[in-house]
Scaffold this motif. Structure first.
Motif, PDB file in Angstrom:
ATOM      1  N   ALA A 243       0.825  -1.216   0.000  1.00  0.00           N
ATOM      2  CA  ALA A 243       0.000   0.000   0.000  1.00  0.00           C
ATOM      3  C   ALA A 243       0.856   1.262   0.000  1.00  0.00           C
ATOM      4  O   ALA A 243       0.433   2.308  -0.519  1.00  0.00           O
ATOM      5  N   THR A 247       0.188   4.930  -1.988  1.00  0.00           N
ATOM      6  CA  THR A 247      -0.218   6.038  -1.112  1.00  0.00           C
ATOM      7  C   THR A 247       0.699   7.236  -1.303  1.00  0.00           C
ATOM      8  O   THR A 247       0.240   8.376  -1.482  1.00  0.00           O
ATOM      9  N   LEU A 251      -0.559  10.635  -3.271  1.00  0.00           N
ATOM     10  CA  LEU A 251      -0.640  11.777  -2.353  1.00  0.00           C
ATOM     11  C   LEU A 251       0.207  12.945  -2.862  1.00  0.00           C
ATOM     12  O   LEU A 251      -0.244  14.094  -2.879  1.00  0.00           O
TER      13      LEU A 251
END
Length: 857
Positions: A243, A247, A251
């Motif tokens: 993950a 992420t 982001l």
């Protein structure tokens, strides 16, 4: 009946994965780069699918062709699905500390080379392309991204120098980020029809990089903290690493406006640096295996899918386009050569980076292959509705042609260039070590083969034939062995110390398999073991010893905790630090014993008795420092020390018990149900051991105060009250307690250790039972000479007002302190290192300074 919809997509994906699995062994058989073969197969697939759709004679194959050529993936999917995985794994697989030595070189190749290539290709095309300068520079940024997969794969297959592979992989980490950042700025200027402000563009570029690095590191460290708190759930820990890159990338790229590639690379490097000390070794191995499989699929698919787009992007190609492709290719090669041959020597001259040999430079210039990311960026331009058709046509054809030339020309000849430059051969030093290892190891192999042949009942003729061949090989290697002449004593000592540091790292990772040991402690020990290896590599024995001493010095966290304890009477942080320091010293002590055995059993046969003696001396000093540090703590916290050592030994015993039952199950001596039950009982006992031990920081302070001669005659009630007002101080060798001319604000009651003050031509030693700084307070004078610790010491810091109040009420303290000071000045009072609870005292050894400040030569 034709398969359509999601089923068709999945069937096409299964077909592509099947192709990928067949291409790998085929590439090895044809002795060609796997990436080049993937590209060729993708181009053939894309072209064949296009022909089938346009042909009316192949209606039965139309469905399959449409599923391939209209596979639902665009440039955004390429960058969002594949790029985070590839960048993260590339960063996670790099040795961060080795890469740190090449930081300047990597930044030059990854950032400066991209900027130079973009400008050179753009300005070279501008007079001939019939496009604006911004469009030509946009093309330059697209083809400035190098793809390391083909190059690194070739290097690994033929055994090229590890530094060469490290430079190529390090460049690739930031290369894509720099190119994508420039691409974004130029594409925005082209679609918005704005002029580029160099100052604003440079600021945007630096902000994107700097912000991304901070975000990547912070989120990776947060992920590691989450992993540390998961309680050993391997599947959950590995899932978090999957993950993390998505992420971080999304982001930064979508929300914060930073470079998603740089952030992902920073996160991967952080996991690489701290992962081995956060994950259990078996989980770390599983994690790396999972990522290798994942990246193999992703890297192969992205090459195959991107290559299938080539026929579509090349539609409408003219002869003049071929000329432009040739101009761009030559300009890109010259730009890369200018950076590598023109700027890398400057880094070596200015000592910013180790020198790069000329064969390495040639390989790095010729190995600048382009691949899937270049095609994905070109596709992003052709898909952008704000880009005019002529510009999209120009970008798509020239970028695709550039990729094809680098893959089909550079990619197919790179292997031959590496072999021609002999970069696949060992260095003279490594060759000498190889001969030494073979000369020694083959003798051992022959003896073990003889024993096994006897046990298994091989005939004498067979046994003698095999063993004689091994012995002949050993004889040839001994005759060719030039180990003694190629390597001098200094080089062999450095090799031995690097080997020791790497062996220590292996031992620590093996110990880390024991559940219950502190992750922070293991992180510190592993990091310092790697620092010791780097120190030995760069500075020899001096670098190794310096890194070792740094391990034993209190950390910044420990000093902050000690300050909180001393000034604010907040004890919990210092208690936690003391518990970790205890565990760190005990584990380091256990490892040092194993290293001594390793030196005798493994290093001495390889490097000889003289080198072994030198290395043993270094280990002896290490052992002495460890013993001093550990005994200082054990002396006054013996109960905690025994409990901690007992728990570590019991954890080791549980691990051995678990391994024994696992071996029995593997040999089918016990059933799976029995093994599961035995393992469950071990886990139950292991959970009981994980209960934190209690550490009483102020245990026995009153008894220690009573042992000081200066406090003889002071009532017990007063000493009991004093014990609650003092703070603990733990010092390391070389730490300054008072500076010359300082007005002391505390009195240090030395419980254990040794300190020294320089007074003119006289050196005064303070040992166990002495009050340091008390004489200056009583005489209302300043410290006459700098006082520093010679050993790991344990002190009680008594605030000056409290000491002065005690002296006022009990004048015997003044008389005793001044009398002992006079005796010390006259040389009639001997300093003692340790004052035990039983009353025995140990005088310092005569060579204490040599142990604390050894000669590094």
């Amino acid at each position: 009946m034709m398969v359509t919809g999601l089923a068709a997509i999945l069937l096409a994906l299964a077909f592509l994965l099947t192709l990928v699995s067949l291409i790998q062994p085929l590439a090895k058989k044809l002795v060609i780069s796997e990436a080049v073969l993937l590209a060729l197969v993708g181009i053939i697939l894309g072209g064949a699918a296009s022909l089938i759709i346009r042909s009316s004679a192949t209606d039965l194959l139309d469905g399959a062709a449409e599923a391939l050529i209209y596979f639902p993936i665009n440039s955004e999917a390429f960058l969002l699905i594949f790029l985070p995985i590839l960048v993260f794994h590339g960063a996670m697989g790099i040795d961060v500390r080795r890469l740190a030595q090449e930081t300047a070189t990597v930044l030059l190749l990854a950032v400066v080379a991209v900027i130079v290539s973009t400008a050179t290709i753009g300005f070279a095309l501008y007079p001939f392309a019939g496009q604006s300068l911004v469009v030509c520079l946009l093309l330059g940024s697209i083809v400035a991204t190098t793809d390391p997969s083909a190059v690194a794969g070739i290097f690994r297959e033929i055994g090229a120098a590890s530094r060469l592979t490290r430079l190529v992989e390090g460049e690739a980490l930031l290369n894509d980020a720099a190119a994508i950042a420039i691409f974004t700025i130029l594409l925005t200027a082209e679609t918005a029809h704005q002029h580029i402000q160099l100052g604003d563009a440079a600021l945007e570029f630096l902000t994107a990089f700097g912000g991304a690095i901070v975000v990547g590191i912070c989120l990776a460290r947060l992920t590691l903290l989450l992993i540390a708190g998961l309680g050993g759930s391997a599947a959950a820990e590995i899932t978090l690493t999957l993950a993390l890159p998505y992420t971080v990338y999304i982001l930064c790229d979508e929300l914060l406006g930073f470079s998603g590639v740089v952030a992902t690379a920073a996160a991967g490097l952080t996991i690489s640096a701290y992962g081995p000390s956060t994950f259990r070794p078996q989980v770390w191995r599983s994690l790396n295996e999972m990522w290798e499989h994942l990246v193999y699929w992703a890297g192969s698919l992205v090459f195959l899918l991107a290559s299938m787009l080539v026929p579509r992007l090349m539609i409408g190609m003219t002869r003049w386009d071929c000329v432009l492709i040739l101009i761009a290719s030559v300009a890109g090669l010259l730009a890369r050569a200018a950076v590598v041959f023109g700027m890398l020597p400057l880094l070596a001259i200015t000592k910013l980076s180790p020198a790069v040999p000329t064969p390495f430079k040639l390989t790095m210039v010729w190995g600048g292959l382009r691949g899937a990311i270049t095609l994905a960026l070109a596709l992003a331009v052709t898909e952008n509705q704000n880009v005019s058709s002529p510009v999209a046509h120009f970008i798509g054809i020239i970028a695709t042609g550039f990729v094809l030339i680098t893959l089909l020309v550079n990619g197919t000849t790179l292997r031959s260039l590496v072999l021609f430059l002999k970069l696949d051969q060992l260095s003279p030093v490594d060759q000498a070590i190889r001969q030494q290892i073979l000369a020694i190891g083959l003798g051992t192999v022959a003896e073990r083969t003889r024993q096994i042949s006897d046990e298994l009942g091989f005939s004498e003729k067979t046994r003698n034939g095999v063993i004689s061949r091994i012995e002949k090989r050993a004889e040839r290697e001994r005759a060719a062995n030039n180990f003694e002449t190629v390597l001098g004593d200094r080089a062999r000592v450095n090799i031995a110390l690097i080997t020791l540091a790497n062996q220590e790292r292996s031992l620590l990772l093996d110990l880390f398999r024991i559940q219950g040991l502190s992750r922070r402690v293991m992180e510190t020990l592993l990091r310092t073991a790697e620092s010791m290896a780097d120190g030995a590599h760069l500075e020899g024995r001096y670098g190794y010893v310096r890194a070792l001493k740094k391990r034993l010095k209190p950390t910044l966290r420990f000093r902050i905790a000690q300050a909180l304890h001393s000034h604010l009477h907040i004890d919990q942080p210092l208690i936690a630090c003391m518990m970790e320091r205890f565990e760190m010293l005990i584990i380091a002590h256990l490892v040092s014993l194993s290293l001594q055995r390793f030196v005798r059993q493994r290093l001495e046969p390889t490097l000889g008795p003289r080198i072994t003696e030198i290395v043993s001396e270094v280990l002896g000093r290490q052992r002495k420092l460890l013993d001093d540090a550990l005994e200082t703590l054990r002396l006054h916290y013996s109960g905690y020390s025994e409990a901690l050592e007992s728990r570590i030994l019991r954890q080791i015993a549980l691990r051995l018990e678990d391994e024994e039952y696992g071996a029995l199950a593997a040999d089918n001596l016990i059933s799976e149900e029995v093994h599961r039950e035995l393992h469950r009982s071990i886990e139950t006992r292991r959970e009981r051991l994980n209960t934190p031990l209690r550490f009483n920081l102020k245990s026995g302070i009153e008894q220690r105060l009573r042992a000081f001669a200066a406090f003889n005659g002071v009532p017990d009630a007063v000493l009991s009250k004093l014990s609650r007002r003092v703070s603990l101080q733990f010092v390391s060798p070389g730490e300054i307690l008072f500076r010359r001319g300082q007005n002391p604000s505390v009195v240090y009651a030395q419980v254990a250790g040794l300190a020294e003050a320089h007074l003119g031509e006289q050196d005064i030693l303070f040992g166990s039972g002495d009050l340091i700084g008390a004489t200056s307070i009583l005489e209302n004078s300043r410290i006459p000479g700098t006082v520093r610790s010679l050993q790991f010491g344990h002190l009680l810091a008594i605030p000056r007002p409290i000491f002065e109040k005690m002296v006022h009420h009990y004048p015997i303290v003044r008389r005793t302190v001044l009398a002992r000071s006079a005796m010390r000045s006259e040389g009639t009072l001997e300093a003692y290192v340790v004052h035990t609870d039983e009353g025995s005292r140990l005088a310092p050894t005569h060579d204490i300074k040599n142990l604390i400040h050894p000669n590094p030569s």
